[in-house]
Write an enzyme that holds these catalytic residues in place. Structure first.
Site, short mmCIF file in Angstrom:
data_model
loop_
_atom_site.label_atom_id
_atom_site.label_comp_id
_atom_site.label_asym_id
_atom_site.label_seq_id
_atom_site.Cartn_x
_atom_site.Cartn_y
_atom_site.Cartn_z
N GLU A 1 -1.69 -29.67 -40.02
CA GLU A 1 -2.48 -28.87 -39.09
C GLU A 1 -1.60 -28.19 -38.05
OE1 GLU A 1 -6.67 -31.31 -39.42
OE2 GLU A 1 -5.56 -31.46 -37.55
N CYS B 1 1.17 -24.60 -31.73
CA CYS B 1 1.62 -25.99 -31.86
C CYS B 1 1.81 -26.26 -33.36
CB CYS B 1 0.54 -26.89 -31.26
SG CYS B 1 0.81 -28.63 -31.53
N CYS C 1 2.47 -39.24 -39.89
CA CYS C 1 3.44 -39.71 -38.90
C CYS C 1 3.61 -41.21 -39.05
CB CYS C 1 2.93 -39.38 -37.49
SG CYS C 1 4.14 -39.77 -36.20
N CYS D 1 1.44 -44.64 -32.83
CA CYS D 1 1.08 -44.84 -31.42
C CYS D 1 -0.43 -45.15 -31.38
CB CYS D 1 1.38 -43.59 -30.60
SG CYS D 1 3.12 -43.11 -30.62
N CYS E 1 -3.19 -42.34 -30.78
CA CYS E 1 -3.04 -41.05 -31.46
C CYS E 1 -3.68 -41.08 -32.85
CB CYS E 1 -1.56 -40.70 -31.58
SG CYS E 1 -1.24 -39.16 -32.45
N CYS F 1 -4.17 -32.51 -28.23
CA CYS F 1 -3.06 -33.46 -28.45
C CYS F 1 -3.60 -34.76 -29.01
CB CYS F 1 -2.39 -33.80 -27.13
SG CYS F 1 -1.42 -32.51 -26.43
N1 SAH Z 1 5.83 -37.33 -32.15
C1 SAH Z 1 6.08 -36.38 -31.10
C2 SAH Z 1 5.29 -35.12 -31.25
C3 SAH Z 1 3.80 -35.27 -31.06
S1 SAH Z 1 3.37 -34.40 -29.65
C4 SAH Z 1 5.86 -37.05 -29.76
O1 SAH Z 1 5.45 -38.19 -29.74
O2 SAH Z 1 6.15 -36.45 -28.74
C5 SAH Z 1 1.76 -34.89 -29.36
C6 SAH Z 1 1.59 -35.38 -27.94
O3 SAH Z 1 0.22 -35.80 -27.76
C7 SAH Z 1 2.44 -36.61 -27.65
O4 SAH Z 1 2.82 -36.60 -26.32
C8 SAH Z 1 1.43 -37.71 -27.91
O5 SAH Z 1 1.83 -38.91 -27.34
C9 SAH Z 1 0.20 -37.12 -27.27
N2 SAH Z 1 -1.04 -37.77 -27.70
C10 SAH Z 1 -1.25 -38.53 -28.78
N3 SAH Z 1 -2.52 -38.95 -28.82
C11 SAH Z 1 -3.13 -38.43 -27.74
C12 SAH Z 1 -4.46 -38.48 -27.25
N4 SAH Z 1 -5.40 -39.15 -27.88
N5 SAH Z 1 -4.73 -37.81 -26.11
C13 SAH Z 1 -3.78 -37.10 -25.48
N6 SAH Z 1 -2.53 -37.00 -25.89
C14 SAH Z 1 -2.20 -37.65 -27.02
#
Ligand code: SAH
Length: 352
Positions: free
Chosen positions: A97, A110, A117, A121, A124, A341
């Site tokens: 996506e 983006c 992945c 986390c 996420c 995000c």
């Molecule tokens: N793997 C990389 C790129 C992903 S960027 C990284 O971790 O930076 C996506 C961003 O959105 C990251 O900062 C991630 O931690 C954040 N993110 C993930 N789940 C989220 C959520 N539910 N709400 C807001 N931000 C989130």
């Protein structure tokens, strides 16, 4: 469907020598080489038919000798706030996506760096998919090219900024990500300024050091989310081997070599990382290098996490500002279409 044998090489992966050999063999002038390269990179073609200054015969010869493994938009949804989310189907049927986010004077895109992945986390949605494979540089490039075309159609202007914040961890697909940035910034490619590109990492320390050694010129964002080692390990399992201490050292190395400022991303999670004590720890951690903090709202996923209440957010931000830190509060965009995000997830992992 294409007729060529499955062994045909991908036109975007052959060397200049191979292309020149092919043209010679087929009695074509040498200048065709430059035209074809221009179509592939500068003009961002997605198939041979778009190469309209080549003769039909040459286009047919190219079609029968090479594949063109371009990604295609297979789904598009638009949010009430103008954000558009795209599903791309790759040549092998996997899906990823990307998102277009228009704002006053810019359009940010983006892009994803991997199918799925591996980081998992806890907050996420992408993390629930698991990891399938790395994206090739051209598959990252294609996301840009296709969304840039849609940007012109939807908002009347081209994409101005690119963030590597879609699915995947860019620094676990280092070579392809850096090659895609090279294609986007080189004069024979899109010629974009590196200052318009931001790579976001969970904090893979080896990759951060390598970026510094490779003279990385784009922006670096780190998903810090907490400066508490224990909490970080719980909510972001990959940090068990990329501790806050190692991250500090890697970032100091990066800043020392590049002179750039780091952006910390901090998603506010109720009861997890939003107390004054957490703000204090963050402020302490930020002392080691020039930083800017982006406070991100938690976007709904299937996890048990909840976003911080407005009052907790305000107190947290005020505390940081009183410590003279630069803090931006990022409003979520595209949440109604799961484009914000952390909301990028492909439930049907592979379909043809
Ligand atoms: N793997 C990389 C790129 C992903 S960027 C990284 O971790 O930076 C996506 C961003 O959105 C990251 O900062 C991630 O931690 C954040 N993110 C993930 N789940 C989220 C959520 N539910 N709400 C807001 N931000 C989130």
């Amino acid at each position: 469907m294409s007729q060529q044998p499955i062994t045909s090489p991908d036109i975007r992966l052959i060397s200049a020598e191979e292309l020149s050999f092919f043209l010679k063999e087929n009695g074509e002038s040498a200048f065709r080489q430059k035209q074809i390269s221009e179509w592939l990179w500068k003009k961002g073609a997605i198939n041979f038919d778009e190469m309209t200054n080549l003769s039909l015969i040459l286009r047919e010869k190219l079609k029968s000798s090479f594949t063109f493994k371009a990604a295609a938009i297979s789904q598009e949804r638009q949010s009430n706030d103008g954000t558009a989310k795209f599903v791309f189907t790759l040549h092998d049927g996997h899906k990823i996506e990307g998102v277009l986010i228009p704002s006053n004077d810019r359009v940010t895109t983006c892009v994803s760096s991997q199918v799925g992945c591996a980081l998992a986390c806890g907050f996420c949605a992408t993390g629930t998919m698991g990891f399938t494979r790395n994206l090739h540089a051209t598959e990252i490039w294609d996301q840009f090219i296709l969304m840039n075309r849609r940007s012109v159609e939807l908002y009347g202007k081209e994409v101005t900024n690119i963030v590597y914040m879609g699915m995947g961890e860019p620094l676990l697909n280092y070579d392809n990500v850096l090659e895609s940035i090279r294609l986007l910034t080189t004069d024979t490619g899109k010629g974009l300024s590196p200052s318009r590109i931001t790579l976001s990492t969970v904090g893979i320390t080896q990759g951060i050091r390598q970026l510094a050694d490779d003279g990385f010129k784009a922006g670096l964002a780190v998903s810090l989310h907490t400066a508490d080692e224990q909490v970080r390990k719980e909510i972001m399992p990959v940090t068990k081997t990329n501790s806050l201490d190692e991250l500090r050292q890697a970032l100091q190395y990066f800043v020392g070599k590049t002179g750039s400022r780091i952006t910390f991303e901090y998603v506010m999670l109720s009861g997890i990382n939003d107390s004054l004590r957490d703000a204090e720890k963050l402020a302490q951690y930020c002392k080691s290098f020039p930083v800017k903090i982006n406070i991100i709202e938690y976007n709904r996923t299937d996890s048990d996490f909840r976003g911080s209440i407005p009052q907790a957010k305000e107190t947290f931000v005020r505390f940081l500002e009183n410590r003279n830190l630069i803090v931006n509060i990022r409003k979520s965009k595209g949440e109604d279409i799961d484009a914000a995000c952390g909301q990028l997830v492909e439930k049907s992992r592979k379909s043809r």
